[in-house]
Design a protein around this motif. Structure first.
Motif, PDB file in Angstrom:
ATOM      1  N   ASN A   1     -29.552  -3.315  40.111  1.00  0.00           N
ATOM      2  CA  ASN A   1     -30.950  -3.660  40.350  1.00  0.00           C
ATOM      3  C   ASN A   1     -31.878  -2.630  39.706  1.00  0.00           C
ATOM      4  O   ASN A   1     -31.627  -1.424  39.784  1.00  0.00           O
ATOM      5  CB  ASN A   1     -31.239  -3.742  41.848  1.00  0.00           C
ATOM      6  N   ILE A   2     -32.932  -3.108  39.086  1.00  0.00           N
ATOM      7  CA  ILE A   2     -33.936  -2.214  38.529  1.00  0.00           C
ATOM      8  C   ILE A   2     -35.323  -2.774  38.851  1.00  0.00           C
ATOM      9  O   ILE A   2     -35.474  -3.950  39.203  1.00  0.00           O
ATOM     10  CB  ILE A   2     -33.795  -2.015  37.001  1.00  0.00           C
ATOM     11  N   VAL A   3     -36.307  -1.917  38.724  1.00  0.00           N
ATOM     12  CA  VAL A   3     -37.700  -2.315  38.919  1.00  0.00           C
ATOM     13  C   VAL A   3     -38.499  -1.776  37.736  1.00  0.00           C
ATOM     14  O   VAL A   3     -38.394  -0.598  37.402  1.00  0.00           O
ATOM     15  CB  VAL A   3     -38.269  -1.764  40.242  1.00  0.00           C
ATOM     16  N   VAL A   4     -39.265  -2.641  37.094  1.00  0.00           N
ATOM     17  CA  VAL A   4     -40.098  -2.235  35.968  1.00  0.00           C
ATOM     18  C   VAL A   4     -41.557  -2.310  36.396  1.00  0.00           C
ATOM     19  O   VAL A   4     -42.051  -3.380  36.767  1.00  0.00           O
ATOM     20  CB  VAL A   4     -39.857  -3.125  34.733  1.00  0.00           C
ATOM     21  N   CYS A   5     -42.223  -1.162  36.366  1.00  0.00           N
ATOM     22  CA  CYS A   5     -43.626  -1.083  36.760  1.00  0.00           C
ATOM     23  C   CYS A   5     -44.490  -0.892  35.522  1.00  0.00           C
ATOM     24  O   CYS A   5     -44.316   0.085  34.787  1.00  0.00           O
ATOM     25  CB  CYS A   5     -43.855   0.084  37.722  1.00  0.00           C
ATOM     26  N   LYS A   6     -45.400  -1.807  35.303  1.00  0.00           N
ATOM     27  CA  LYS A   6     -46.278  -1.770  34.128  1.00  0.00           C
ATOM     28  C   LYS A   6     -47.688  -1.370  34.541  1.00  0.00           C
ATOM     29  O   LYS A   6     -48.229  -1.884  35.516  1.00  0.00           O
ATOM     30  CB  LYS A   6     -46.294  -3.149  33.463  1.00  0.00           C
ATOM     31  N   GLU A   7     -48.270  -0.406  33.793  1.00  0.00           N
ATOM     32  CA  GLU A   7     -49.686  -0.065  33.935  1.00  0.00           C
ATOM     33  C   GLU A   7     -50.077   0.193  35.398  1.00  0.00           C
ATOM     34  O   GLU A   7     -50.988  -0.450  35.931  1.00  0.00           O
ATOM     35  CB  GLU A   7     -50.552  -1.195  33.366  1.00  0.00           C
ATOM     36  N   ILE A   8     -49.433   1.127  36.041  1.00  0.00           N
ATOM     37  CA  ILE A   8     -49.668   1.416  37.454  1.00  0.00           C
ATOM     38  C   ILE A   8     -51.131   1.769  37.699  1.00  0.00           C
ATOM     39  O   ILE A   8     -51.704   2.604  36.998  1.00  0.00           O
ATOM     40  CB  ILE A   8     -48.748   2.549  37.933  1.00  0.00           C
ATOM     41  N   SER A   9     -51.731   1.116  38.670  1.00  0.00           N
ATOM     42  CA  SER A   9     -53.106   1.292  39.143  1.00  0.00           C
ATOM     43  C   SER A   9     -54.155   0.754  38.175  1.00  0.00           C
ATOM     44  O   SER A   9     -55.357   0.884  38.426  1.00  0.00           O
ATOM     45  CB  SER A   9     -53.409   2.769  39.473  1.00  0.00           C
ATOM     46  N   LYS A  10     -53.731   0.120  37.087  1.00  0.00           N
ATOM     47  CA  LYS A  10     -54.677  -0.445  36.127  1.00  0.00           C
ATOM     48  C   LYS A  10     -54.884  -1.940  36.389  1.00  0.00           C
ATOM     49  O   LYS A  10     -54.230  -2.539  37.252  1.00  0.00           O
ATOM     50  CB  LYS A  10     -54.189  -0.211  34.701  1.00  0.00           C
ATOM     51  N   ILE A  11     -55.772  -2.540  35.625  1.00  0.00           N
ATOM     52  CA  ILE A  11     -56.117  -3.948  35.826  1.00  0.00           C
ATOM     53  C   ILE A  11     -54.897  -4.853  35.667  1.00  0.00           C
ATOM     54  O   ILE A  11     -54.706  -5.808  36.426  1.00  0.00           O
ATOM     55  CB  ILE A  11     -57.213  -4.377  34.830  1.00  0.00           C
TER      56      ILE A  11
END
Length: 226
Positions: free
Chosen positions: A177-187
């Protein structure tokens, strides 16, 4: 005194009151990129002397800054986003300040890997932060990480995301399992959770891969039973 001041990784309102006070009072602010920093300065009406400090000039600028600080100047170091020294320039200046007995104060603040880890839903008791994968001996690094008994956190740029996801598939297997977080705290913040096969398929179908990414990888569960 050298102040290490974390800056928002996305939403400019995440900046701390203390960080704002320091940037307004110091004699000089070292910035990684003038254009990026100007957005923050305009938002908070910070009008101070600035000087470029980045990966291309840090070896040249560091001795000059040591001289200025020893003369009594208060200097703050910021990066484009997050905490200087964490996958950003800063280590060299900090090390030289310590060697010259110059006081350093690092403020607590923004960094992308902590909200990514918390949002992931994966084990948070122990983790290892890698930053960007090395260019040399990349495969051996990934092979070692595949046996890591702690949650793993990696930074990645958009143009290398597919390559890194494919490498994770090769070295970690299809079911990890993995988690990909894009542009944290951005629009355009987006968090995608699932096994590597699902995540890789999603991004292969996505023709527009933009922004900055933080990848959180599940620990090797087999280690818990050895």
């Amino acid at each position: 005194m050298l102040y290490i001041v974390p800056t928002p990784i996305g939403n400019l309102e995440d900046f701390t009151y203390r960080g704002l006070k320091i940037l307004k009072k110091v004699d000089l602010i070292l910035v990684e990129n003038f254009r990026t920093s100007k957005k923050l300065f305009d938002f908070y009406n910070i009008k101070n002397h600035v000087h470029s400090y980045n990966v291309y000039n840090e070896h040249k600028i560091t001795p000059l800054m040591i001289k200025e600080i020893r003369k009594g100047k208060q200097v703050a170091l910021i990066s484009n986003a997050g905490t200087p020294g964490i996958s950003d320039p800063g280590y060299l200046l900090i090390k030289h300040c310590i060697n010259h007995s110059i006081p350093i104060d690092c403020l607590p603040g923004a960094t992308a890997f902590i909200p990514a880890l918390v949002n992931s839903g994966l084990s948070m008791n122990e983790f290892t932060f890698i930053g960007f994968l090395p260019k040399k001996k990349r495969n051996s690094k990934l092979e070692n990480l595949s046996r890591e008994p702690r949650t793993i956190i990696i930074y990645e740029s958009p143009h290398r995301l597919l390559r890194t996801l494919n490498d994770i598939k090769i070295f970690f297997g299809l079911t990890r399992n993995i988690v990909v977080c894009k542009e944290i705290s951005k629009i355009y913040q987006k968090i995608l959770r699932g096994n590597i096969q699902y995540i890789l398929h999603y991004y292969k179908m996505n023709k527009k891969i933009r922004g900055e990414y933080t990848i959180v990888i599940e620990k090797n569960l087999k280690k818990d039973h050895t």
